[in-house]
Design a protein around this motif. Structure first.
Motif, PDB file in Angstrom:
ATOM      1  N   GLN A 174      -1.216  -2.358 -12.763  1.00 28.35           N
ATOM      2  CA  GLN A 174      -1.396  -3.079 -11.508  1.00 28.35           C
ATOM      3  C   GLN A 174      -0.431  -2.570 -10.446  1.00 28.35           C
ATOM      4  O   GLN A 174      -0.805  -2.417  -9.263  1.00 28.35           O
ATOM      5  CB  GLN A 174      -1.180  -4.584 -11.722  1.00 28.35           C
ATOM      6  N   ARG A 186      -1.812   0.606  -9.094  1.00 28.96           N
ATOM      7  CA  ARG A 186      -2.935   0.365  -8.192  1.00 28.96           C
ATOM      8  C   ARG A 186      -2.441  -0.140  -6.838  1.00 28.96           C
ATOM      9  O   ARG A 186      -2.998   0.192  -5.786  1.00 28.96           O
ATOM     10  CB  ARG A 186      -3.906  -0.656  -8.793  1.00 28.96           C
ATOM     11  N   ASP A 187      -1.370  -0.954  -6.871  1.00 29.50           N
ATOM     12  CA  ASP A 187      -0.786  -1.449  -5.626  1.00 29.50           C
ATOM     13  C   ASP A 187      -0.194  -0.317  -4.793  1.00 29.50           C
ATOM     14  O   ASP A 187      -0.066  -0.438  -3.567  1.00 29.50           O
ATOM     15  CB  ASP A 187       0.305  -2.486  -5.924  1.00 29.50           C
TER      16      ASP A 187
END
Length: 266
Positions: A167, A170-171
């Protein structure tokens, strides 16, 4: 609460089980260094039967069988590990989906079904679709049988990796493929390698399924050993068995060590 090892008789039962399991293997390993042609009378320490494996009258037969075993194990381990990795990602990172429990059961089914049943089922399937038994049928059967062995360490490793790493990637504008390749895959690598080594040795050592689907004229090392033993146990068979045992122990130990060292600290 007392551990199970503190119960009366547990130590004696453990020693008995270990003796039954490992003493025959130790005896085979010791007599593989016997200089005598007898498999029971000790004639001194020698490597003559190990030399015979590579230079004796049966060397060509066992060499071809070993080549078949190794190539099948390499292809089967590679394919089954790739499938097991994809399955682990779907099962653990894929969220909830219809039939997830059934899928998990199907992945692990070869572990639960007796091997003789799997062997007969494979033979019936290949015969039904008209596929001639031989190298290809052994390979297909080994890939199927090795998937759950590769899946278990991969899934265990993946379960211990928090989704926050992906995550975060992806950020930071990483694509799903970049997050997998640069973040998840390196973290998952010990589990993948452990699963690969386990699948490889399972394929290399398999006899029962191979014996059913190999066809005439096709031999792997376990089936070649079995064919020789039917004509009488010879000292060179003990040497081959000892070498296979050493390879099996090495690969299983590597699989355990790699998977253990690859776990994140808690």
């Amino acid at each position: 609460m007392k551990g199970v090892r503190h119960y009366p008789g547990f130590g004696a039962l453990t020693v008995l089980c270990l003796t039954i399991l490992y003493v025959p293997l130790i005896v085979v390993a010791i007599y593989s260094f016997n200089d005598s042609t007898s498999i029971t009378a000790w004639g001194g320490l020698s490597l003559r039967w190990y030399v015979d494996v590579f230079t004796g009258p049966e060397a060509a037969r066992f060499g071809q069988a070993a080549w078949n075993s190794i190539t099948i194990a390499l292809i089967a381990a590679t394919t089954s590990t790739a499938i097991a990795t994809a399955a682990a990602l779907a099962m653990i990172r894929g969220g909830r989906f219809r039939g997830k429990g059934l899928t998990f059961g199907l992945i692990n089914l070869p572990l639960l079904v007796p091997e003789i049943v799997t062997a007969v089922a494979c033979l019936i399937f290949f015969t039904t679709i008209g596929l001639t038994t031989g190298y290809l049928t052994i390979l297909i059967a080994h890939i199927t049988f090795c998937i759950p062995f590769a899946y278990l360490p991969i899934a265990a490793r993946l379960s211990g990796i928090e989704g926050a790493y992906e995550q975060a990637a992806r950020d930071l504008y990483a694509s799903p493929w970049q997050a997998f390749r640069l973040i998840l895959l390196p973290l998952l690598a010990p589990g993948i390698m452990s699963g690969y080594l386990l699948a490889f040795i399972i394929s290399l050592d398999d006899f029962l399924i191979t014996n059913f689907v190999k066809g005439a004229g096709m031999e792997t090392l376990p089936t070649a050993i079995f064919g020789s033993v039917k004509q009488g146990i010879k000292p060179n068979i003990m040497a081959i068995s000892t070498m296979m045992l050493a390879v099996s122990v090495l690969f299983v130990t590597l699989s355990y060590v790699i998977n253990r060292k690859g776990r994140p600290a808690t």
